[in-house]
Scaffold this active site. Structure first.
Site, PDB file in Angstrom:
ATOM      1  N   HIS A 151      91.085  10.448  51.715  1.00 52.80           N
ATOM      2  CA  HIS A 151      91.633  11.723  51.507  1.00 52.80           C
ATOM      3  C   HIS A 151      91.490  12.594  52.853  1.00 52.80           C
ATOM      4  O   HIS A 151      90.451  12.978  53.136  1.00 52.80           O
ATOM      5  CB  HIS A 151      90.857  12.290  50.509  1.00 52.80           C
ATOM      6  N   HIS A 176      96.587  20.330  56.447  1.00 52.82           N
ATOM      7  CA  HIS A 176      96.462  20.637  54.986  1.00 52.82           C
ATOM      8  C   HIS A 176      97.118  22.215  54.317  1.00 52.82           C
ATOM      9  O   HIS A 176      98.003  22.151  53.555  1.00 52.82           O
ATOM     10  CB  HIS A 176      95.301  20.566  54.334  1.00 52.82           C
TER      11      HIS A 176
HETATM   12  O1  G3P Z   1      93.974  13.407  46.035  1.00 52.56           O
HETATM   13  C1  G3P Z   1      95.012  14.314  45.869  1.00 52.56           C
HETATM   14  C2  G3P Z   1      94.670  15.483  46.839  1.00 52.56           C
HETATM   15  O2  G3P Z   1      95.027  15.198  48.031  1.00 52.56           O
HETATM   16  C3  G3P Z   1      95.629  16.757  46.543  1.00 52.56           C
HETATM   17  O3  G3P Z   1      94.904  17.863  46.858  1.00 52.56           O
HETATM   18  O4  G3P Z   1      94.415  19.683  48.062  1.00 52.56           O
HETATM   19  O5  G3P Z   1      93.211  17.784  48.630  1.00 52.56           O
HETATM   20  O6  G3P Z   1      95.785  17.994  49.023  1.00 52.56           O
HETATM   21  P1  G3P Z   1      94.489  18.530  48.242  1.00 52.56           P
HETATM   22 CA    CA Z   2      96.571  16.031  49.884  1.00 55.27          CA
END
Ligand code: G3P
Ligand code: CA
Length: 244
Positions: free
Chosen positions: A7, A49
């Site tokens: 992630h 992000h």
């Molecule tokens: O696992 C999914 C996740 O990546 C979505 O949320 O905020 O980490 O982009 P975020």
């Molecule tokens: Ca994400």
């Protein structure tokens, strides 16, 4: 096989969404890299992000207002720069797959063009919380596998129908927020409903060892985690136990 999806890269250990975090994730056994995309002013898919630079870099301003060259001036942590999608593809090629989360609503066309040009169409899943974005991706390039991210608060909705309606291949329940035991939420009946409708299942990120041990026993295709080393170890132990 369950994909170990890093992630934002190995984001527990390195600056998120940087080449350094992605390289570390591969070293730790990730089989897929999750990353977020916004478009720069000059239409480059940038891997970051937030819509603005301030949380993850030493710069300020909106990605959409800045050119690639301007964005590259800023430090994204430990001297890293905000990568382009092209740079992450180069790092991943022949090693791991990519899970591209569309954050910028205007990103689908440029992301598809980038993947076509790089001949990387069958090496990715493209997902979003906005179902019309994966729908657009499928329209532009049916070969690309897509996913719809589903929030816990939308659980009452028929999210199988929702996912199918936009032609997505995967449902991505994001339901550990608001639950200490997310594995209990993905019941056999819910999994069966996804599977009977031909959908893959991906899970939102999790880092707690005890919870990961339960999640790897479920019928899922991938789990996102900030700690790909931990998930690798847990997947390996589970495989040794079950002989699979
Ligand atoms: O696992 C999914 C996740 O990546 C979505 O949320 O905020 O980490 O982009 P975020
Ligand atoms: Ca994400």
């Amino acid at each position: 096989m369950i994909h170990n999806i890093a992630h934002r890269g190995a984001s527990a250990y390195e600056p998120e969404n940087t080449l350094r975090a992605f390289e570390r994730a591969i070293e730790m056994g990730a089989t897929m890299l999750e990353l977020d995309v916004h478009l720069s002013r000059d239409d480059h898919p940038m891997v970051i992000h937030d819509a603005d630079l301030s949380r993850t870099t030493n710069g300020t301003g909106q990605i959409a207002d800045l050119s690639l060259a301007q964005i590259k001036r800023f430090d994204a942590g430990l001297g890293e720069r905000v990568p382009t999608l092209d740079e992450v593809i180069d790092l991943a090629r022949g090693r791991v797959k990519l899970y591209i989360e569309l954050k910028g609503q205007d990103a689908p066309e440029q992301v598809v063009k980038t993947l076509q040009k790089a001949d990387f169409l069958d090496q990715v899943i493209v997902g979003s919380f906005y179902p019309w974005l994966p729908q657009k991706i499928k329209f532009l390039e049916p070969v690309i596998r897509t996913s719809v991210l589903i929030r816990l608060e939308d659980r009452q909705a028929d999210f199988v129908a929702w996912t199918l309606a936009v032609g997505a291949d995967y449902a991505h329940p994001c339901w550990e927020r608001g639950s200490n035991t997310p594995h209990e939420l993905l019941t056999p009946a819910i999994s069966a409903n996804f599977r009977q409708n031909g959908l893959g299942i991906l899970l939102w990120h999790e880092e707690r060892p005890a919870e990961l041990c339960e999640l790897v026993k479920l019928d899922v295709d991938g789990i996102c985690t900030d700690k790909p080393d931990l998930l690798s170890e847990i997947i390996q132990k589970e495989q040794e136990k079950t002989g699979i």
